[in-house]
Design a protein around this motif. Structure first.
Motif, PDB file in Angstrom:
ATOM      1  N   GLN A 169       0.829  -1.195   0.000  1.00  0.00           N
ATOM      2  CA  GLN A 169       0.000   0.000   0.000  1.00  0.00           C
ATOM      3  C   GLN A 169       0.871   1.256   0.000  1.00  0.00           C
ATOM      4  N   ALA A 170       0.499   2.248  -0.809  1.00  0.00           N
ATOM      5  CA  ALA A 170       1.159   3.564  -0.849  1.00  0.00           C
ATOM      6  C   ALA A 170       2.682   3.431  -0.976  1.00  0.00           C
ATOM      7  N   ARG A 171       3.127   2.534  -1.809  1.00  0.00           N
ATOM      8  CA  ARG A 171       4.567   2.239  -1.901  1.00  0.00           C
ATOM      9  C   ARG A 171       5.394   3.471  -2.259  1.00  0.00           C
ATOM     10  N   GLU A 172       4.950   4.197  -3.262  1.00  0.00           N
ATOM     11  CA  GLU A 172       5.746   5.337  -3.725  1.00  0.00           C
ATOM     12  C   GLU A 172       5.827   6.417  -2.643  1.00  0.00           C
ATOM     13  N   GLU A 173       4.726   6.647  -1.961  1.00  0.00           N
ATOM     14  CA  GLU A 173       4.731   7.640  -0.889  1.00  0.00           C
ATOM     15  C   GLU A 173       5.645   7.203   0.251  1.00  0.00           C
ATOM     16  N   LYS A 174       5.593   5.939   0.613  1.00  0.00           N
ATOM     17  CA  LYS A 174       6.451   5.441   1.690  1.00  0.00           C
ATOM     18  C   LYS A 174       7.925   5.572   1.335  1.00  0.00           C
ATOM     19  N   ARG A 175       8.264   5.349   0.079  1.00  0.00           N
ATOM     20  CA  ARG A 175       9.653   5.520  -0.351  1.00  0.00           C
ATOM     21  C   ARG A 175      10.097   6.966  -0.192  1.00  0.00           C
ATOM     22  N   ARG A 176       9.215   7.896  -0.549  1.00  0.00           N
ATOM     23  CA  ARG A 176       9.555   9.314  -0.399  1.00  0.00           C
ATOM     24  C   ARG A 176       9.769   9.691   1.062  1.00  0.00           C
ATOM     25  N   LEU A 177       8.914   9.175   1.929  1.00  0.00           N
ATOM     26  CA  LEU A 177       9.038   9.498   3.351  1.00  0.00           C
ATOM     27  C   LEU A 177      10.352   8.991   3.925  1.00  0.00           C
ATOM     28  N   ALA A 178      10.712   7.759   3.579  1.00  0.00           N
ATOM     29  CA  ALA A 178      11.965   7.201   4.088  1.00  0.00           C
ATOM     30  C   ALA A 178      13.162   7.992   3.577  1.00  0.00           C
ATOM     31  N   ALA A 179      13.148   8.353   2.301  1.00  0.00           N
ATOM     32  CA  ALA A 179      14.263   9.094   1.713  1.00  0.00           C
ATOM     33  C   ALA A 179      14.426  10.457   2.373  1.00  0.00           C
ATOM     34  N   ALA A 180      13.318  11.090   2.739  1.00  0.00           N
ATOM     35  CA  ALA A 180      13.392  12.399   3.393  1.00  0.00           C
ATOM     36  C   ALA A 180      13.826  12.275   4.843  1.00  0.00           C
ATOM     37  N   ALA A 181      13.351  11.251   5.529  1.00  0.00           N
ATOM     38  CA  ALA A 181      13.603  11.126   6.966  1.00  0.00           C
ATOM     39  C   ALA A 181      15.052  10.805   7.289  1.00  0.00           C
ATOM     40  N   VAL A 182      15.770  10.148   6.380  1.00  0.00           N
ATOM     41  CA  VAL A 182      17.159   9.777   6.683  1.00  0.00           C
ATOM     42  C   VAL A 182      18.058  10.991   6.846  1.00  0.00           C
ATOM     43  N   ALA A 183      17.597  12.160   6.423  1.00  0.00           N
ATOM     44  CA  ALA A 183      18.383  13.380   6.632  1.00  0.00           C
ATOM     45  C   ALA A 183      18.583  13.671   8.112  1.00  0.00           C
ATOM     46  N   ALA A 184      17.774  13.042   8.973  1.00  0.00           N
ATOM     47  CA  ALA A 184      17.900  13.245  10.416  1.00  0.00           C
ATOM     48  C   ALA A 184      18.991  12.385  11.036  1.00  0.00           C
ATOM     49  N   ILE A 185      19.633  11.526  10.232  1.00  0.00           N
ATOM     50  CA  ILE A 185      20.657  10.604  10.740  1.00  0.00           C
ATOM     51  C   ILE A 185      22.046  11.099  10.357  1.00  0.00           C
ATOM     52  N   GLU A 186      22.982  10.980  11.285  1.00  0.00           N
ATOM     53  CA  GLU A 186      24.382  11.281  11.017  1.00  0.00           C
ATOM     54  C   GLU A 186      25.223  10.037  11.277  1.00  0.00           C
ATOM     55  N   PRO A 187      26.315   9.862  10.526  1.00  0.00           N
ATOM     56  CA  PRO A 187      27.192   8.716  10.768  1.00  0.00           C
ATOM     57  C   PRO A 187      27.640   8.657  12.228  1.00  0.00           C
ATOM     58  N   GLY A 188      27.703   7.442  12.739  1.00  0.00           N
ATOM     59  CA  GLY A 188      28.130   7.239  14.106  1.00  0.00           C
ATOM     60  C   GLY A 188      26.993   7.177  15.114  1.00  0.00           C
ATOM     61  N   GLN A 189      25.773   7.414  14.660  1.00  0.00           N
ATOM     62  CA  GLN A 189      24.646   7.437  15.584  1.00  0.00           C
ATOM     63  C   GLN A 189      24.027   6.050  15.765  1.00  0.00           C
ATOM     64  N   THR A 190      23.164   5.968  16.785  1.00  0.00           N
ATOM     65  CA  THR A 190      22.372   4.764  17.037  1.00  0.00           C
ATOM     66  C   THR A 190      20.930   5.055  16.653  1.00  0.00           C
ATOM     67  N   VAL A 191      20.357   4.182  15.846  1.00  0.00           N
ATOM     68  CA  VAL A 191      19.054   4.403  15.225  1.00  0.00           C
ATOM     69  C   VAL A 191      18.106   3.262  15.598  1.00  0.00           C
ATOM     70  N   ILE A 192      16.886   3.607  15.987  1.00  0.00           N
ATOM     71  CA  ILE A 192      15.826   2.619  16.228  1.00  0.00           C
ATOM     72  C   ILE A 192      14.838   2.661  15.067  1.00  0.00           C
ATOM     73  N   ILE A 193      14.461   1.498  14.575  1.00  0.00           N
ATOM     74  CA  ILE A 193      13.439   1.388  13.527  1.00  0.00           C
ATOM     75  C   ILE A 193      12.377   0.414  14.009  1.00  0.00           C
ATOM     76  N   ASP A 194      11.123   0.817  13.961  1.00  0.00           N
ATOM     77  CA  ASP A 194      10.053  -0.034  14.493  1.00  0.00           C
ATOM     78  C   ASP A 194       9.581  -1.055  13.465  1.00  0.00           C
ATOM     79  N   ASP A 195       8.476  -1.729  13.777  1.00  0.00           N
ATOM     80  CA  ASP A 195       7.979  -2.828  12.957  1.00  0.00           C
ATOM     81  C   ASP A 195       7.225  -2.384  11.714  1.00  0.00           C
ATOM     82  N   GLY A 196       6.940  -1.093  11.575  1.00  0.00           N
ATOM     83  CA  GLY A 196       6.070  -0.634  10.502  1.00  0.00           C
ATOM     84  C   GLY A 196       6.678  -0.764   9.117  1.00  0.00           C
TER      85      GLY A 196
END
Length: 255
Positions: free
Chosen positions: A74-101
């Motif tokens: 469902q909504a595959r293209e939109e979900k791809r856009r959201l993930a691509a935009a959200a990764v800007a909040a990550i910097e190398p060396g950090q610890t990241v949590i990703i849920d089951d969604g």
């Protein structure tokens, strides 16, 4: 065809169709309506579908969340856009949590470019994608595997989360009503809350179709997130409710 194979066939058909009538399933699998009803009862009791008048559905409701395999489509293209935009909040060396969604899970495909990272997840799709990737320290949350949610939940996952701290968490939710997030499953809610508590910054990724829905269990107020990412401008009443509550919203439009 044996009952187990037929029930798997019913689920495979519903993954594409979303809904089906008893008559259609009886004709498709060459069995009686009574046999189909027994199969649907068994699948409903296992939490894989919900019976509706004259048939069955795996589409979500306030009490029922869809199977992970259906949600992935469902909504595959939109979900791809959201993930691509959200990764800007990550910097190398950090610890990241990703849920089951299925939406937050799309983050995993972008992480190789941000190494080194430590990734914590109960999402089996994320775990499988990142296992063995150089430069990524993967912490897979234990617990009881849920085929429906394609992830791990329960006391083991919860106790592990209580002992961990992360820089950022990416979560999804099945329903947004007003300025609050909801979910159909209380065990999923508990795990998501612990992920939020373990992270210094929190981001919610939800496709626009989740807004205006509700579900049985309150998850959190949206103002608990640093930003809510969605892929389409919201209807004015929905946006006004979020603005009034002080919720930060990022609209990720199509290119």
């Amino acid at each position: 065809m044996k009952s187990d194979g037929r029930r798997q066939g019913i689920m495979d058909f519903l993954m594409d169709a979303g809904t089906a009538s008893v008559d259609d399933l009886a004709s498709r699998f060459g069995v009686s309506r009574m046999t189909v009803h027994r199969d649907l009862d068994e699948l409903e009791e296992s939490g894989f579908l919900r019976k509706v008048r004259g048939g069955a559905s795996i589409q979500p409701s306030g009490l029922f969340e869809s199977d992970f395999r259906y949600r992935q489509k469902q909504a595959r293209e939109e979900k791809r856009r959201l993930a691509a935009a959200a990764v800007a909040a990550i910097e190398p060396g950090q610890t990241v949590i990703i849920d089951d969604g299925s939406t937050a899970g799309g983050i995993a495909g972008h992480l190789a470019d941000l190494r080194p990272l430590t990734v914590i997840s109960n999402n089996l799709a994320v775990i499988q994608e990142l296992a063995g990737v150089g430069g990524i320290t993967l912490i897979a949350l234990g617990g009881q595997y849920s085929k429906k949610f394609h992830g791990f939940f329960g006391l083991l996952a919860e106790d592990t989360l209580k002992s961990l701290r992360a820089d950022v968490a990416f979560l999804s939710s099945s329903a947004i009503h007003g300025a609050s997030a909801f979910h159909q499953d209380q065990e999923v809610v508990q795990t998501k809350r612990l992920m939020m508590a373990a992270a210094a910054r929190r981001y919610l990724l939800v496709d626009h179709g989740k807004f205006g829905r509700t579900a049985l269990h309150f998850l959190t107020d949206l103002k608990a997130f640093d930003t809510v990412f969605t892929g389409r401008e919201l209807e004015p009443p929905m946006r006004e409710a979020l603005d009034a509550a002080g919720v930060a919203v990022t609209i990720v439009e199509k290119d």
